[in-house]
Design an enzyme around this catalytic site. Structure first.
Site, PDB file in Angstrom:
ATOM      1  N   LYS A  71       0.799  -1.233   0.000  1.00 48.41           N
ATOM      2  CA  LYS A  71       0.000   0.000   0.000  1.00 48.41           C
ATOM      3  C   LYS A  71       0.830   1.281   0.000  1.00 48.41           C
ATOM      4  O   LYS A  71       0.393   2.300  -0.517  1.00 48.41           O
ATOM      5  CB  LYS A  71      -0.948   0.026   1.199  1.00 48.41           C
ATOM      6  CG  LYS A  71      -2.089  -0.950   1.058  1.00 48.41           C
ATOM      7  CD  LYS A  71      -3.098  -0.760   2.166  1.00 48.41           C
ATOM      8  CE  LYS A  71      -4.207  -1.783   2.033  1.00 48.41           C
ATOM      9  NZ  LYS A  71      -5.324  -1.499   2.930  1.00 48.41           N
ATOM     10  N   ASP A 107      -9.886   3.114   1.626  1.00 45.96           N
ATOM     11  CA  ASP A 107      -9.961   2.493   2.961  1.00 45.96           C
ATOM     12  C   ASP A 107     -10.612   3.445   3.963  1.00 45.96           C
ATOM     13  O   ASP A 107     -11.433   3.041   4.781  1.00 45.96           O
ATOM     14  CB  ASP A 107      -8.557   2.155   3.479  1.00 45.96           C
ATOM     15  CG  ASP A 107      -8.005   0.883   2.864  1.00 45.96           C
ATOM     16  OD1 ASP A 107      -8.800   0.016   2.469  1.00 45.96           O
ATOM     17  OD2 ASP A 107      -6.768   0.769   2.780  1.00 45.96           O
TER      18      ASP A 107
END
Ligand code: ATR
Length: 280
Positions: A71, A107
């Site tokens: 990420k 997210d």
């Protein structure tokens, strides 16, 4: 599934990735919407990340989800970063557009939507446990929602560093912080395994606490919250909501949330505890 010469590809990159439930609910959504696309898992070792992402782009893949441990590393590969990616320092969604790599973070918005199903965090004291990758999206979301944040981490220096970055308060003791916290959010990996030692004495959880865990399955922390009669949320809704926003970015279509959730029923999506399943 009707694969043709014009079928397009989406996927998730991670290492490992075999446990990922994203292919399950993303393919359910693509199929329901009648989109000629499939979504596959790609297990990519960190040392191959650059070649793999570029290769997938050149092969015509339309977009990717990005999971642990990539990420942060994908930021260096991207040609464009959304404002949220810049602030959080991590991306979970890539879109390939005319030979360019765009990086997004869904997210935080997935987390916020999941939290809002159980509590309005504005002006509430929220204790965040953990200062890893997942914690950064949570801190960003909670700040945006106007929460008062207390941050605890096993390795204190990491909590202090992150607290500085997000302008929140680092705390030394979970036990003390729980006294003043109204909402408790676990962003650590503790509870992934049933026999993990508890993060703190779960006997301190009171009925008034709202307990959120980013882990999908029912962890001992969530079980305690359920037994105490607390409002709680597992990581399942966040998983679906972050994926739904990625789906919107790649396809431009409204994500079919109910289909996504129902597709996870056999994987433990908490249908009975989730009052929201049939609502959305
Ligand atoms: P993620 O991207 O999922 O957040 P990570 O960046 O590796 O993963 O972060 C893991 C988090 O879980 C960290 O906050 C870590 O604490 P440390 O910074 O002290 O390592 C926390 N964590 C992992 N195992 C833990 C344990 N047994 N007790 C307490 N915290 C733990």
């Amino acid at each position: 599934m009707n694969i043709t010469g014009t079928t397009e590809l989406l996927g998730v990159i991670g290492f490992p990735v075999k446990h990922s439930l994203s292919p399950v609910f993303q393919n359910a959504a693509l199929s329901y919407m009648g989109l000629n696309m499939v979504y596959l898992p790609f297990e990519i070792r960190p040392e191959n990340l650059r070649d793999a992402v570029r290769g997938l782009m050149l092969a015509g893949v339309r977009g990717l989800n990005v999971t642990v441990p990539h990420k942060e590393a994908v930021l260096e590969l991207a040609d464009w970063l959304s404002d949220e990616v810049r602030e959080i320092g991590a991306a979970n969604t890539l879109k390939f557009s005319g030979g360019r790599i765009e990086a997004y973070n869904t997210d935080w918005v997935g987390f916020l939507r999941a939290v809002r199903e159980v509590v309005d965090v504005e002006n509430r004291k929220v204790l965040v446990l953990g200062a890893g990758g997942a914690s950064r999206a949570v801190l960003y979301a909670l700040k945006k929602a106007g929460a008062q944040i207390l941050l605890w981490n096993r390795t204190r220096e990491k909590a202090v560093k992150l607290a500085d970055r997000f302008g929140v308060r680092a705390v030394d003791s979970v036990e003390e912080a729980i006294e003043e916290a109204e909402v408790i959010v676990n962003t650590t990996s503790v509870g992934l395994k049933e026999d993990d030692p508890p993060l703190f004495d779960y006997g301190l959880i009171k009925r008034e606490h709202v307990v959120i865990d980013l882990i999908y399955r029912e962890t001992p922390l969530i079980r305690t919250a359920r037994e105490r009669g607390c409002s709680f949320q597992t990581g399942f809704p966040m998983l679906v909501y972050q994926g739904a926003e990625s789906f919107r970015i790649w396809t431009g279509c409204e994500p079919p949330l109910k289909i996504m959730k129902l597709s996870l029923k056999d994987y433990g999506y908490p249908t009975e505890s989730s009052r929201t399943l049939l609502r959305t």
